[in-house]
Design a protein around this motif. Structure first.
Motif, short mmCIF file in Angstrom:
data_model
loop_
_atom_site.label_atom_id
_atom_site.label_comp_id
_atom_site.label_asym_id
_atom_site.label_seq_id
_atom_site.Cartn_x
_atom_site.Cartn_y
_atom_site.Cartn_z
N VAL A 1 0.84 -1.20 0.00
CA VAL A 1 0.00 0.00 0.00
C VAL A 1 0.87 1.25 0.00
O VAL A 1 0.56 2.25 -0.68
N LEU A 2 1.97 1.23 0.73
CA LEU A 2 2.89 2.37 0.70
C LEU A 2 3.47 2.57 -0.69
O LEU A 2 3.65 3.70 -1.16
N ASP A 3 3.78 1.46 -1.38
CA ASP A 3 4.22 1.56 -2.77
C ASP A 3 3.18 2.30 -3.62
O ASP A 3 3.51 3.25 -4.34
N ALA A 4 1.95 1.83 -3.52
CA ALA A 4 0.88 2.43 -4.31
C ALA A 4 0.61 3.87 -3.92
O ALA A 4 0.17 4.68 -4.74
N GLY A 5 0.89 4.20 -2.64
CA GLY A 5 0.63 5.54 -2.14
C GLY A 5 1.76 6.52 -2.34
O GLY A 5 1.68 7.67 -1.88
#
Length: 290
Positions: free
Chosen positions: A120-124
């Motif tokens: 999720v941090l990657d996507a964010g």
């Protein structure tokens, strides 16, 4: 935010603080030469304290040590990271971790949960170069190596640091926390540090890691043996504490986060001043490694 950020510079020595840190203290720690301020026990997914401390300083890096993945939604944390990084590029490190099962009813399959959170941090839009992972055992250290810029072990020895560096290899940053007591009387030092050590001896992940380092049931009984206390909490005069810090650096750490333990109601700043001098931080931090 699409440009890959350069490697973050934590400095050789920083400060780990539990509880709220006033902006004036952060500014003084920066003046003394500490490279990074680690915020323990982060309770706000908007990360407002980190932003306020960055606003109050000029070069100090602020790192979260840690954001708990079970209580801080990854999407919200990613938004907070982007807000702060836009205002303070190259000065904020997002440290995350799974905490410990005794405090978290949701604590199930933590390794998989960490991986999912990092997705999720990657996507964010949180770049690998600006995130760290609380890591003790080999599996999570490898995850820190593969998916973050830094490993942040807590309650460890220089021996653990040496093994962690072997797992991480040359690339990722290694930034262990080290508890210290500026007190030359061993009995008084124990009186200051016993409660802190006893708390962590009630947590399975820390005890398990200490068993891997060769400690046993006798070391965990009655608040911890003298052997365990001496291994985990460096105590004595400034020279002895500085030697304990350098032991981590010599074992492969890039940075050591000092947590000064002190009697309730007393000001820790004199200890940080004295240690900055003993470590040569006023000379830019280079003497810490010598």
């Amino acid at each position: 935010m699409d440009e890959i950020p350069r490697k973050i510079d934590l400095g050789a020595v920083g400060v780990w603080r539990h509880g709220r840190t006033e902006p004036g203290l952060a500014a003084e720690l920066e003046r003394l030469g500490y490279g990074t301020l680690w915020l323990g026990g982060v309770n706000d997914p908007d990360l407002t304290e980190a932003e306020q401390l960055l606003d109050a300083t000029e070069n100090l890096v602020v790192a979260t040590g840690i954001v708990n993945i079970w209580s801080h939604p990854a999407e919200r944390v990613a938004r907070s990271y982007r807000r702060i990084a836009e205002r303070h590029p190259d000065r904020f490190l997002l440290g995350i971790g799974a905490g410990h099962p005794e405090a978290t009813k949701e604590f199930v399959r933590p390794y998989e949960a960490l991986n999912d959170y990092l997705d999720v941090l990657d996507a964010g839009g949180v770049p690998v170069a600006r995130r760290a992972l609380a890591a003790l055992g080999p599996r999570v250290l490898r995850l820190a190596r593969d998916r973050t810029a830094a490993a942040h072990p807590y309650l460890v020895t220089a021996e653990h640091t040496r093994g962690a560096r072997d797992i991480l290899g040359a690339g990722p940053l290694l930034a262990p926390e080290q508890k210290v007591v500026l007190e030359t009387d061993p009995a008084k030092a124990r009186a200051i540090g016993d409660a802190t050590l006893g708390f962590y001896l009630g947590l399975a992940n820390y005890v398990g890691n200490l068993r891997r380092l060769g400690f046993d049931d006798a070391d965990f009984a009655d608040g911890g043996s003298d052997r365990l206390f001496d291994a985990l909490i460096v105590h004595g005069d400034t020279a002895r504490v500085a030697k304990g810090v350098r032991a981590h650096l010599e074992a492969g750490a890039d940075h050591v986060a000092l947590q000064v333990l002190h009697p309730d109601g007393t000001d820790p700043l004199p200890a940080y001043r004295a240690l900055a001098g003993a470590l040569g931080l006023g000379l830019g931090g280079s003497e810490a490694r010598e």
